[in-house]
Write a protein that holds these residues in place. Structure first.
Motif, mmCIF file in Angstrom:
data_model
loop_
_atom_site.group_PDB
_atom_site.id
_atom_site.type_symbol
_atom_site.label_atom_id
_atom_site.label_comp_id
_atom_site.label_asym_id
_atom_site.label_seq_id
_atom_site.Cartn_x
_atom_site.Cartn_y
_atom_site.Cartn_z
ATOM 1 N N ALA A 1 36.996 33.483 47.629
ATOM 2 C CA ALA A 1 38.169 32.613 47.746
ATOM 3 C C ALA A 1 38.889 32.495 46.402
ATOM 4 O O ALA A 1 40.126 32.554 46.332
ATOM 5 N N ILE A 2 38.109 32.331 45.314
ATOM 6 C CA ILE A 2 38.706 32.282 43.976
ATOM 7 C C ILE A 2 39.387 33.613 43.646
ATOM 8 O O ILE A 2 40.497 33.660 43.106
ATOM 9 N N PHE A 3 38.699 34.709 43.976
ATOM 10 C CA PHE A 3 39.239 36.059 43.740
ATOM 11 C C PHE A 3 40.574 36.231 44.456
ATOM 12 O O PHE A 3 41.551 36.713 43.864
ATOM 13 N N SER A 4 40.646 35.844 45.730
ATOM 14 C CA SER A 4 41.869 36.006 46.514
ATOM 15 C C SER A 4 43.005 35.156 45.956
ATOM 16 O O SER A 4 44.154 35.602 45.890
ATOM 17 N N ALA A 5 42.668 33.926 45.538
ATOM 18 C CA ALA A 5 43.698 33.039 44.989
ATOM 19 C C ALA A 5 44.272 33.598 43.690
ATOM 20 O O ALA A 5 45.489 33.591 43.480
ATOM 21 N N LEU A 6 43.395 34.079 42.811
ATOM 22 C CA LEU A 6 43.865 34.646 41.549
ATOM 23 C C LEU A 6 44.663 35.920 41.777
ATOM 24 O O LEU A 6 45.661 36.178 41.097
ATOM 25 N N ARG A 7 44.235 36.728 42.762
ATOM 26 C CA ARG A 7 44.947 37.984 43.049
ATOM 27 C C ARG A 7 46.343 37.702 43.589
ATOM 28 O O ARG A 7 47.305 38.405 43.277
ATOM 29 N N SER A 8 46.471 36.669 44.421
ATOM 30 C CA SER A 8 47.789 36.332 44.965
ATOM 31 C C SER A 8 48.750 35.857 43.884
ATOM 32 O O SER A 8 49.967 35.979 44.029
ATOM 33 N N GLN A 9 48.186 35.321 42.795
ATOM 34 C CA GLN A 9 49.017 34.871 41.686
ATOM 35 C C GLN A 9 49.232 35.956 40.631
ATOM 36 O O GLN A 9 49.897 35.722 39.624
ATOM 37 N N GLY A 10 48.616 37.136 40.855
ATOM 38 C CA GLY A 10 48.767 38.231 39.911
ATOM 39 C C GLY A 10 47.963 38.070 38.639
ATOM 40 O O GLY A 10 48.254 38.723 37.633
ATOM 41 N N GLN A 11 46.908 37.223 38.667
ATOM 42 C CA GLN A 11 46.127 36.941 37.470
ATOM 43 C C GLN A 11 44.717 37.504 37.514
ATOM 44 O O GLN A 11 43.949 37.286 36.584
ATOM 45 N N ILE A 12 44.362 38.252 38.580
ATOM 46 C CA ILE A 12 42.966 38.647 38.751
ATOM 47 C C ILE A 12 42.509 39.640 37.690
ATOM 48 O O ILE A 12 41.382 39.564 37.192
ATOM 49 N N ASP A 13 43.381 40.601 37.291
ATOM 50 C CA ASP A 13 42.986 41.592 36.288
ATOM 51 C C ASP A 13 42.649 40.927 34.958
ATOM 52 O O ASP A 13 41.628 41.236 34.327
ATOM 53 N N LEU A 14 43.505 40.003 34.519
ATOM 54 C CA LEU A 14 43.264 39.294 33.265
ATOM 55 C C LEU A 14 42.011 38.435 33.362
ATOM 56 O O LEU A 14 41.194 38.397 32.428
ATOM 57 N N PHE A 15 41.818 37.768 34.495
ATOM 58 C CA PHE A 15 40.656 36.895 34.665
ATOM 59 C C PHE A 15 39.358 37.696 34.595
ATOM 60 O O PHE A 15 38.388 37.280 33.949
ATOM 61 N N ILE A 16 39.320 38.856 35.266
ATOM 62 C CA ILE A 16 38.113 39.684 35.260
ATOM 63 C C ILE A 16 37.787 40.135 33.835
ATOM 64 O O ILE A 16 36.638 40.073 33.396
ATOM 65 N N SER A 17 38.795 40.580 33.108
ATOM 66 C CA SER A 17 38.562 41.042 31.735
ATOM 67 C C SER A 17 38.068 39.909 30.842
ATOM 68 O O SER A 17 37.113 40.074 30.072
ATOM 69 N N LEU A 18 38.707 38.735 30.924
ATOM 70 C CA LEU A 18 38.276 37.589 30.119
ATOM 71 C C LEU A 18 36.863 37.149 30.479
ATOM 72 O O LEU A 18 36.055 36.819 29.599
ATOM 73 N N ALA A 19 36.555 37.136 31.789
ATOM 74 C CA ALA A 19 35.220 36.735 32.225
ATOM 75 C C ALA A 19 34.157 37.674 31.682
ATOM 76 O O ALA A 19 33.078 37.241 31.246
ATOM 77 N N TYR A 20 34.455 38.969 31.683
ATOM 78 C CA TYR A 20 33.489 39.936 31.167
ATOM 79 C C TYR A 20 33.296 39.788 29.666
ATOM 80 O O TYR A 20 32.171 39.885 29.151
ATOM 81 N N VAL A 21 34.379 39.566 28.920
ATOM 82 C CA VAL A 21 34.260 39.388 27.470
ATOM 83 C C VAL A 21 33.380 38.186 27.159
ATOM 84 O O VAL A 21 32.446 38.267 26.334
#
Length: 307
Positions: free
Chosen positions: A99-119
């Motif tokens: 659900a969090i993934f889908s919400a972030l993807r709809s806002q166009g922020q999922i790529d940045l979120f994944i990278s920040l989370a991994y760092v």
């Protein structure tokens, strides 16, 4: 040999993907980890969209976990009751994570979120593993014994309610900590495309105090179902599972894992953990650099986003 990935909508060299799968499989076999926390960043480095890398890697983790569970089940090294409690928390975590993934993807922020989370995630985990392994190496060279935690010894966990008896693990503890561990791993599996074994295994050993001989098989059993649920939801809700990519990674991973197991038996435990910590920190540094470095193309055009 170029091959087209229908979901990622790009052509890649099939041998590169086979090599990635083989390399991560080798590391998985040598270090005893699932490898999802390494494979997803490596796929991103090769140009695979982060959302597709997360969804597809979940499929590979399911297949490799199933193989591991069968091997441990034959040795009677799986606590199915503990795995069921972990799975209950993990299923809820997967639903929340998607659900969090889908919400972030709809806002166009999922790529940045994944990278920040991994760092953040790899930086913390790598630093903790390096600190522990360096201390163990120093203790070994000084002739001191590394203190071991005894199964069944509890501190604050012993006083929590909702106690259950886990006969295979020889434990009588509250079901709350396993539920919370499963919940956290489920969220990670859905958002970051990892199995969570490198989090779950230390938690089961040092927090729940489970015997080491049943930890890996029990962890893999829970991961198999949690990542399976996450993969199904990613495929149906987000359409981010590329089966062609998953098959290529899986073939390479199976071959690499067999070689990694042979090499891993020749190294001591503290040496393996130190090497793994270096690898984790290297991936973290590369992801952090990609976030702050000036890209080759300052502007990109997104087609078919529906916006």
């Amino acid at each position: 040999m170029q091959i087209y990935l229908p979901i990622a909508e790009m052509s890649v060299n099939a041998f590169v993907l086979l090599g990635l799968g083989g390399a991560v499989g080798f590391l998985s076999g040598m270090f005893g980890v699932g490898g999802g926390f390494l494979m997803t960043p490596l796929l991103i480095f090769t140009g695979i969209p982060p959302a597709v890398a997360v969804g597809t890697e979940a499929v590979q983790i399911v297949a490799t976990s199933m193989s591991g569970v069968l091997a441990h089940w034959r040795r009677k090294a799986v606590d199915f009751k503990m795995a069921g409690v972990l799975l209950a928390g993990g299923a809820v975590g997967s639903i929340i994570g998607v659900a969090i993934f889908s919400a972030l993807r709809s806002q166009g922020q999922i790529d940045l979120f994944i990278s920040l989370a991994y760092v953040l995630f790899l930086g913390v985990i790598g630093a903790l593993m390096m600190n522990e392994s360096v201390r163990a190496i120093r203790a070994t060279r000084a002739g001191r014994s590394v203190s071991a935690r005894r199964p069944g010894s509890h501190v604050w966990i012993h006083g929590l309610p909702l106690k259950m008896r886990f006969r295979r693990s020889r434990l009588y503890i509250s079901a709350i900590p396993p539920l919370l561990i499963g919940l956290a791993v489920g969220i990670l599996a859905a958002i970051m495309g990892v199995g969570g074994g490198f989090i779950m295994v230390p938690a089961m050993i040092y927090l729940l105090r489970m015997p080491t001989n049943v930890v890996v098989g029990t962890s893999l059993f829970q991961i198999m179902f949690v990542t399976g649920l996450a993969a199904i939801m990613h495929a149906t809700l987000n359409q981010t599972v590329d089966i062609v990519l998953a098959l290529l990674l899986l073939v390479g991973g199976v071959i690499g894992a067999q070689l990694g197991v042979r090499v891993g038996h020749r190294l001591r435990g503290e040496q393996l953990r130190a090497l793994l910590a270096l690898l984790v920190l290297a991936v973290c540094a590369r992801l952090a650099w990609d976030l702050v470095a000036t890209p080759d193309d300052l502007y990109t055009v997104m087609i078919g986003t529906g916006l």
